[in-house]
Design a protein around this motif. Structure first.
Motif: not given
Length: 378
Positions: A3-6, A36-40, A68-69
């Motif tokens: 993921s590119k999420i920071t 991505d969701f794992a990071v969130i 819902q995720r």
């Protein structure tokens, strides 16, 4: 693919006691990968409140799918159909998006059309409708109060408290700030942006307790009233929004909608974080009816129950612990509904339009309390 999420923790002045909140960047809500969701997910359970900027394009469907995720087995709105009860204090504040019924529209002012809703009026909750005392009319636009500190939860039947709530700011009136007054004899007050959502940490609420009170909290369960939002509809709140005054104004139990003993929810006073294992003092102070202690004692004197809960919770809503989010159009905020309490704040002029989308989903599992080891040794 990584993921590119920071994720960057929010920064506060050194004297602040706020120890939660973060901003997530490089996020495509409409096309989230598993990475991505794992990071969130990890960020939410670590920081409790996550801010995603510039998300005004996100569809109601994508907002629902993200919500819902966190609990794929959940599908219904957090309050289910209990919101339809005409006597519920929640009923006037929400409009349901026709094509995505798990997503609600909240805010203030008249809106010509939005997502299938046409020519509708939104009403921002005002403390005058719920508090026993009120700020004078001539001071109403300069001063405000916390309307009601709460968690998003039906607290009745099979509807478990949602894991997460998502809030999207579609239209935000700007400019003004207000002074939020506690008016509880402490002199406490807080400078806040107009129409802020205020958050406090349930973990700070627990950690602020004495060792004796921590032991009490770990061993205690809260019994909520049946149909709590109908039950409390005639009662009046404390001036700091943290629970109700005991004036005998609750709807009589035999005058509530049909209910059964089996549907009454009794939940731990402390909820355990699924990632960190930390305990949050997580209770809806306006809906409490009885306390079940570790030794089997049941405290059913409503006035005493409220005084105990208020004494435990009040230190952690002191101004230095409150995060009043300064909303900007396009802000998408996720908050861990099992780790923070929040409150609507603010008083709007009639022509100040505020339009938000809210989504939370009744969880498939109820929150876990302290583990046996923690309860015995913490």
């Amino acid at each position: 693919m990584t993921s590119k999420i920071t994720v960057e923790p929010l920064r506060f002045p050194e004297e602040s006691g706020i120890n939660f909140g973060a901003v997530a960047s490089n996020v495509d809500i409409e096309n989230l990968t598993d990475d991505d969701f794992a990071v969130i997910r990890d960020a939410l359970f670590t920081h409790q409140v996550l801010v995603f900027k510039n998300q005004g394009h996100v569809s109601p469907k994508a907002q629902f799918k993200l919500t819902q995720r966190f609990d794929p087995a959940g599908s219904s709105y957090g309050h289910g159909k209990t919101i339809d009860a005409k006597r519920s204090i929640l009923h006037p504040d929400l409009k349901t998006i026709p094509h995505q019924p798990q997503v609600q529209v909240i805010g203030n002012g008249r809106v010509a059309s939005y997502e299938g809703l046409v020519d509708f009026q939104l009403r921002h909750p005002h403390h005058k409708t719920f508090h026993a005392t009120t700020i004078p009319d001539e001071e109403d636009l300069d001063f405000t109060r916390f309307y009601r500190w709460h968690i998003d939860a039906a607290l009745y039947g099979a509807l478990a408290p949602p894991v997460v709530t998502t809030l999207l700011a579609v239209q935000v009136p700007g400019g003004r700030r207000q002074t939020c007054r506690y008016d509880d004899g402490t002199g406490d007050e807080l400078d806040v942006p107009l129409g802020t959502t205020a958050f406090v940490s349930g973990y700070t609420m627990y950690e602020s307790l004495s060792e004796e009170d921590k032991e009490f909290a770990r061993g205690t369960k809260v019994e909520y009233a049946p149909h709590p939002y109908v039950w409390m509809s005639s009662a009046k709140s404390r001036s700091n929004g943290l629970g109700l005054l005991s004036q005998g104004l609750e709807v009589a139990i035999d005058e509530l909608p049909p209910h059964s003993k089996e549907e009454i929810q009794t939940l731990p006073l402390c909820w355990r974080n699924p990632v960190t294992g930390k305990l949050a003092l997580q209770v809806h102070p306006s809906a409490v009816r009885k306390l079940h202690l570790a030794d089997g004692t049941v405290i059913d004197d409503l006035s005493k129950v409220r005084e105990i809960v208020h004494r435990l919770q009040r230190p952690a809503i002191a101004p230095k612990y409150v995060y009043p989010h300064d909303w900007e159009q396009g802000d998408l905020v996720l908050f861990h509904n099992r780790g923070v309490l929040h409150s609507v704040v603010g008083a709007f002029a009639e022509d100040e339009v505020r339009l938000f989308r809210q989504c939370n989903i009744a969880a498939s599992q109820f929150p876990e309390g302290p583990s046996p080891t923690v309860a015995a040794t913490a």
